[in-house]
Design a protein around this motif. Structure first.
Motif, mmCIF file in Angstrom:
data_model
loop_
_atom_site.group_PDB
_atom_site.id
_atom_site.type_symbol
_atom_site.label_atom_id
_atom_site.label_comp_id
_atom_site.label_asym_id
_atom_site.label_seq_id
_atom_site.Cartn_x
_atom_site.Cartn_y
_atom_site.Cartn_z
ATOM 1 N N TYR A 32 -0.325 -3.961 8.489
ATOM 2 C CA TYR A 32 0.586 -4.042 7.337
ATOM 3 C C TYR A 32 0.990 -2.646 6.873
ATOM 4 C CZ TYR A 32 2.326 -5.028 2.657
ATOM 5 O OH TYR A 32 3.108 -5.103 1.523
ATOM 6 N N TYR A 33 0.028 -1.735 6.828
ATOM 7 C CA TYR A 33 0.303 -0.366 6.378
ATOM 8 C C TYR A 33 0.664 0.568 7.523
ATOM 9 C CZ TYR A 33 -1.376 -1.424 1.673
ATOM 10 O OH TYR A 33 -1.534 -1.936 0.406
ATOM 11 N N GLU A 34 0.731 0.032 8.746
ATOM 12 C CA GLU A 34 1.041 0.821 9.938
ATOM 13 C C GLU A 34 0.060 1.980 10.093
ATOM 14 O OE1 GLU A 34 5.130 1.956 9.614
ATOM 15 O OE2 GLU A 34 5.878 -0.076 9.982
ATOM 16 N N GLY A 90 0.637 1.254 -2.392
ATOM 17 C CA GLY A 90 0.694 2.223 -1.301
ATOM 18 C C GLY A 90 -0.694 2.568 -0.770
ATOM 19 N N TRP A 91 -0.717 3.150 0.437
ATOM 20 C CA TRP A 91 -1.993 3.423 1.104
ATOM 21 C C TRP A 91 -2.868 4.394 0.310
ATOM 22 C CZ3 TRP A 91 -4.910 1.184 4.486
ATOM 23 C CH2 TRP A 91 -5.940 1.902 5.111
ATOM 24 N N LEU A 92 -2.265 5.415 -0.286
ATOM 25 C CA LEU A 92 -3.048 6.361 -1.076
ATOM 26 C C LEU A 92 -3.724 5.660 -2.253
ATOM 27 C CD1 LEU A 92 -0.771 9.550 -1.117
ATOM 28 C CD2 LEU A 92 -2.876 9.157 0.196
ATOM 29 N N LEU A 97 -8.488 3.242 -4.929
ATOM 30 C CA LEU A 97 -9.067 2.031 -5.506
ATOM 31 C C LEU A 97 -10.331 1.610 -4.763
ATOM 32 C CD1 LEU A 97 -5.724 0.114 -6.098
ATOM 33 C CD2 LEU A 97 -7.182 1.143 -7.852
ATOM 34 N N THR A 98 -10.348 1.810 -3.452
ATOM 35 C CA THR A 98 -11.551 1.506 -2.670
ATOM 36 C C THR A 98 -12.705 2.409 -3.094
ATOM 37 O OG1 THR A 98 -10.233 0.769 -0.773
ATOM 38 C CG2 THR A 98 -12.511 1.413 -0.341
#
Length: 402
Positions: A32-34, A90-92, A97-98
């Motif tokens: 999904y996020y490539e 977004g990925w960042l 958040l993780t």
């Protein structure tokens, strides 16, 4: 106090869920996020880094703001990030958040473990193993739930479901009656109930602590190594299919959960040292037999045996360490859980390196070596106990679980 213990079990159910949330979702998240596998590894590492910071920070923060507020902060650190992650930012943002989820999980595991050992004054082993049952249930059921959501095309809802559960737990925690949580609310009470902030370890206590640091470092490497590499080991040694091999991990966790239902009572009857010795010996025997067995049914039986033998090692060793090092519960619990987290990360890398460089059979011998270290650690802790402290007496009632 019974309500407090029920909520403690739900806290451990939650961190069981957070510990396995990211891995099963990576096959969907990365496309999904490539992103590639390296980015998935970064995400897992960030969760571990946040967990480690949370574990190490929790004793000092508990002394300043009280355990009740600290655990509220931890729940918010999990509920809000999961709610945002459900909308796939977004990925960042996903990385940040993780990290926060890991931070909250680290606070919960360390703080709940510490005050359970502190409050369950007589049957500490039973209380801790019951908490571990709920951790195991969360770790066992969440991957199955995620697989169903993935099959339905609703995989982002895994984050929202976990967030909803955490918000419900937060509401229950915030409405906990003052009489049940008065020892958790005051910063001064937190300081008084745990002298770990100001006291220092004596020479003998420090040596004992070092032994248990090694124990937890190696134990988590063994547990996570089995959980993550067992399917690959079975495919190579027993020559079964991937789907069948994955049942080995399911069987391992089922045995762990079942074993934890009884481990505390057995440990209280046997006393802690004999229980830890026989558990380590049993684990060693079953892993040794696994190196010589190729029949699928026999392998499955041995995996169940390994899970049962290991089921009480973590919680009983944590209780045993805190009894041998009295008055330092929060600090000792935090250090030991942190060492376990570091060991799980470092030794998993070492096991993966072993699988790539040698063979699955050689890796099983490596796991046997880990078990021998566990056994030696238990023996050393018993010898130092006899030499320096004697056998501490446990009095007072089991108020925490009543």
């Amino acid at each position: 106090m019974k309500r407090l213990f029920v909520l403690s079990c739900l806290f451990y159910l939650l961190i069981g869920i957070t510990s396995v949330m990211t891995g099963p979702l990576l096959p969907e998240m990365l496309p999904y996020y490539e992103r590639g596998y390296g980015d998935g590894g970064t995400l897992l590492f960030l969760q571990f880094a946040g967990f480690l910071v949370g574990v190490l920070a929790s004793p000092g923060w508990a002394a300043r703001i009280g355990k009740h507020r600290l655990l509220s902060v931890a729940l918010i650190s999990i509920a809000v990030p999961y709610a945002v992650m459900g909308f796939l930012p977004g990925w960042l943002w996903m990385m940040l958040l993780t990290l926060l989820v890991g931070f909250g999980s680290g606070i919960i595991e360390s703080t709940i473990g510490a005050f359970t050992i502190e409050f369950a004054e007589q049957n500490k082993a039973i209380a801790m193993t019951q908490l571990d049952v709920y951790f195991g249930v969360g770790a066992l059921l969440m991957p199955a739930a995620i697989s169903l959501l993935i099959a339905a095309g609703w995989w982002p809802y895994a984050f929202l479901t976990a967030s909803a559960f955490t918000f419900v737990l937060l509401a229950l925690w915030m409405t906990l009656p003052g009489r049940s949580s008065e020892r958790l609310r005051s910063p001064n009470a937190a300081m008084a109930n745990s002298a770990s902030v100001k006291k220092r370890y004596t020479g003998g206590q420090f040596r004992l602590l070092a032994v248990f640091v090694v124990f937890f470092f190696v134990y988590m490497g063994l547990e996570l190594g089995l959980m993550n590499f067992l399917p690959l080991i079975l495919v190579e040694t027993v020559q079964i299919g991937n789907s069948t091999a994955s049942l080995g991990v399911t069987s391992f966790w089922i045995a762990m959960v079942v074993g934890r239902l009884f481990a505390g009572k057995v440990a209280e009857r046997m006393s802690y040292v004999p229980f830890l010795l026989w558990s380590a010996i049993g684990t060693l025997v079953f892993i040794t037999a696994l190196t010589m067995t190729t029949h699928p049914v026999g392998v499955l039986a041995l995996i169940l045996g390994i899970g049962l033998a290991m089921s009480g090692l973590f919680s009983i060793a944590l209780v045993h360490a805190n009894i041998l090092i009295p008055g330092m519960t929060e600090r000792t619990t935090s250090i030991l859980i942190a060492s376990g987290g570091i060991g799980g990360s470092v030794l998993q890398w070492f096991i993966g390196w072993s699988m790539a460089r040698w063979s699955a059979g050689s890796t099983l011998w490596l796991l046997m070596g880990f078990t021998l270290i566990l056994l030696l650690s238990v023996v050393l802790s018993f010898q130092w106990k006899k030499a320096s402290q004697g056998s501490p007496s446990l009095q007072a009632g089991n108020r925490f679980m009543e």
